[in-house]
Motif scaffolding. Structure first.
Motif, PDB file in Angstrom:
ATOM      1  N   THR A   8      39.750 -40.759 -35.461  1.00  0.00           N
ATOM      2  CA  THR A   8      38.682 -41.536 -36.091  1.00  0.00           C
ATOM      3  C   THR A   8      39.220 -42.202 -37.357  1.00  0.00           C
ATOM      4  OG1 THR A   8      37.826 -39.711 -37.458  1.00  0.00           O
ATOM      5  CG2 THR A   8      36.937 -39.935 -35.215  1.00  0.00           C
ATOM      6  N   TYR A  30      43.626 -43.100 -28.707  1.00  0.00           N
ATOM      7  CA  TYR A  30      42.290 -43.703 -28.662  1.00  0.00           C
ATOM      8  C   TYR A  30      41.736 -43.692 -30.084  1.00  0.00           C
ATOM      9  CZ  TYR A  30      42.282 -43.657 -23.580  1.00  0.00           C
ATOM     10  OH  TYR A  30      42.575 -43.899 -22.258  1.00  0.00           O
ATOM     11  N   TYR A  32      38.865 -44.707 -32.957  1.00  0.00           N
ATOM     12  CA  TYR A  32      37.429 -44.929 -33.135  1.00  0.00           C
ATOM     13  C   TYR A  32      37.173 -45.355 -34.581  1.00  0.00           C
ATOM     14  CZ  TYR A  32      37.019 -42.538 -28.673  1.00  0.00           C
ATOM     15  OH  TYR A  32      37.147 -42.190 -27.344  1.00  0.00           O
ATOM     16  N   ASN A  36      39.950 -52.940 -36.431  1.00  0.00           N
ATOM     17  CA  ASN A  36      41.230 -52.597 -35.812  1.00  0.00           C
ATOM     18  C   ASN A  36      42.286 -53.644 -36.134  1.00  0.00           C
ATOM     19  OD1 ASN A  36      43.102 -51.257 -34.027  1.00  0.00           O
ATOM     20  ND2 ASN A  36      42.763 -52.961 -32.623  1.00  0.00           N
ATOM     21  N   HIS A  44      44.100 -47.674 -27.661  1.00  0.00           N
ATOM     22  CA  HIS A  44      42.832 -48.066 -27.052  1.00  0.00           C
ATOM     23  C   HIS A  44      41.754 -48.013 -28.131  1.00  0.00           C
ATOM     24  CE1 HIS A  44      45.009 -47.382 -23.275  1.00  0.00           C
ATOM     25  NE2 HIS A  44      45.462 -46.285 -23.872  1.00  0.00           N
ATOM     26  N   ASN A  46      38.145 -48.372 -29.865  1.00  0.00           N
ATOM     27  CA  ASN A  46      36.719 -48.201 -29.580  1.00  0.00           C
ATOM     28  C   ASN A  46      35.944 -48.517 -30.848  1.00  0.00           C
ATOM     29  OD1 ASN A  46      36.691 -46.550 -26.770  1.00  0.00           O
ATOM     30  ND2 ASN A  46      38.423 -45.904 -28.023  1.00  0.00           N
ATOM     31  N   LYS A  47      35.263 -49.648 -30.860  1.00  0.00           N
ATOM     32  CA  LYS A  47      34.526 -50.078 -32.047  1.00  0.00           C
ATOM     33  C   LYS A  47      33.249 -49.247 -32.190  1.00  0.00           C
ATOM     34  CE  LYS A  47      32.436 -54.207 -34.158  1.00  0.00           C
ATOM     35  NZ  LYS A  47      33.204 -54.154 -35.408  1.00  0.00           N
ATOM     36  N   ILE A  48      33.089 -48.585 -33.343  1.00  0.00           N
ATOM     37  CA  ILE A  48      31.930 -47.728 -33.552  1.00  0.00           C
ATOM     38  C   ILE A  48      31.721 -47.490 -35.047  1.00  0.00           C
ATOM     39  CG2 ILE A  48      33.331 -45.620 -33.315  1.00  0.00           C
ATOM     40  CD1 ILE A  48      30.850 -44.250 -32.092  1.00  0.00           C
ATOM     41  N   LYS A  55      25.056 -43.108 -32.043  1.00  0.00           N
ATOM     42  CA  LYS A  55      26.227 -43.666 -31.371  1.00  0.00           C
ATOM     43  C   LYS A  55      27.293 -42.599 -31.152  1.00  0.00           C
ATOM     44  CE  LYS A  55      25.619 -48.475 -32.741  1.00  0.00           C
ATOM     45  NZ  LYS A  55      26.203 -49.667 -33.413  1.00  0.00           N
ATOM     46  N   LEU A  59      28.895 -41.144 -27.579  1.00  0.00           N
ATOM     47  CA  LEU A  59      30.321 -41.454 -27.412  1.00  0.00           C
ATOM     48  C   LEU A  59      30.926 -40.617 -26.276  1.00  0.00           C
ATOM     49  CD1 LEU A  59      32.786 -41.678 -30.388  1.00  0.00           C
ATOM     50  CD2 LEU A  59      33.331 -40.216 -28.458  1.00  0.00           C
TER      51      LEU A  59
END
Length: 237
Positions: A8, A30, A32, A36, A44, A46-48, A55, A59
């Motif tokens: 994160t 990955y 989060y 980015n 990879h 993950n827009k959050i 949200k 996830l």
């Protein structure tokens, strides 16, 4: 076998540097976060907004069909919050700071342990020396990092299968958070001059050095007996 890392707060600072270091070590990463800057086939994004608990609840962690040698969760996203006495903070800001700093990491750990029950697992919760020090106008930050330390200790006490968990103190790092601290109002932040001097006297640790030391903790998790680890105690070549 492949290795997987879930991180994160990868938009910059330690989170971004950690992502790049783990990619270089063969991990699929990955990330989060809200923003980015990484462009790599092994990353990879993950827009959050990790302060939005709905949200975070919705996830989905990566569902990897092939066998994994190791899965790593790094709860890095956090905020210093508004640098003000608690009575001057808006109630929404108090909620936001606790959501991001302790509730979201707790939810991520729960999801992570459930998603990969049989895999070798490592959890790195990025804490702070502020967990053990009362700092005026940092009430929520100090309290949430203290809570994160205890949360990590309890994870270990619960003896989850194939899990090593650490609460890591990165030290005083040259990040955007330090820039924000140096802009605090001295009326409410008595330690302002101390933090300004860290920058003036080149005492801030470089982001990439901190990332490499956290990578060392991951690579040597089975050798480290303490669950609260300061990067200052990690020595790398």
């Amino acid at each position: 076998m492949k290795k997987l890392a879930i991180i994160t707060g990868t938009g910059g600072g330690v989170g971004k540097s950690l992502s790049l270091n783990l990619i270089n070590k063969g991990y699929n990463v990955y990330g989060y976060s809200r923003t980015n800057e990484i462009n790599n086939p092994s990353f990879h994004f993950n827009k959050i907004d990790l302060s939005n608990l709905q949200k975070v609840k919705n996830l989905k962690l990566p569902n990897i069909s092939e066998e994994l040698a190791e899965v790593v969760l790094i709860n890095n996203a956090a905020t210093i919050g508004k640098i003000l006495p608690i009575n001057l903070k808006h109630l929404e800001d108090i909620i936001y700071e606790y959501n991001l700093n302790i509730i979201t990491p707790s939810l991520m750990c729960s999801k992570f342990i459930s998603a990969y029950p049989k895999n070798k697992k490592i959890i790195i919760n990025i804490s702070s020396g502020a967990a053990n020090t009362q700092i005026a106008s940092w009430s929520n930050y100090c309290a949430s990092k203290s809570a994160l330390d205890m949360f990590t200790k309890v994870l270990v006490e619960e003896k989850h299968e194939n899990l090593n968990a650490f609460s890591v103190y990165p030290g005083v790092v040259d990040t955007n958070m330090q820039q924000k601290i140096r802009k605090a109002n001295p009326q409410f932040f008595p330690l302002l001059n101390k933090f300004v001097s860290y920058k003036q006297e080149n005492q801030l640790e470089k982001v990439d050095i901190v990332a490499k030391k956290i990578l060392y903790i991951i690579q040597n998790a089975h050798k480290i007996s303490q669950n609260i680890v300061s990067v200052r105690d990690i020595h790398i070549n």
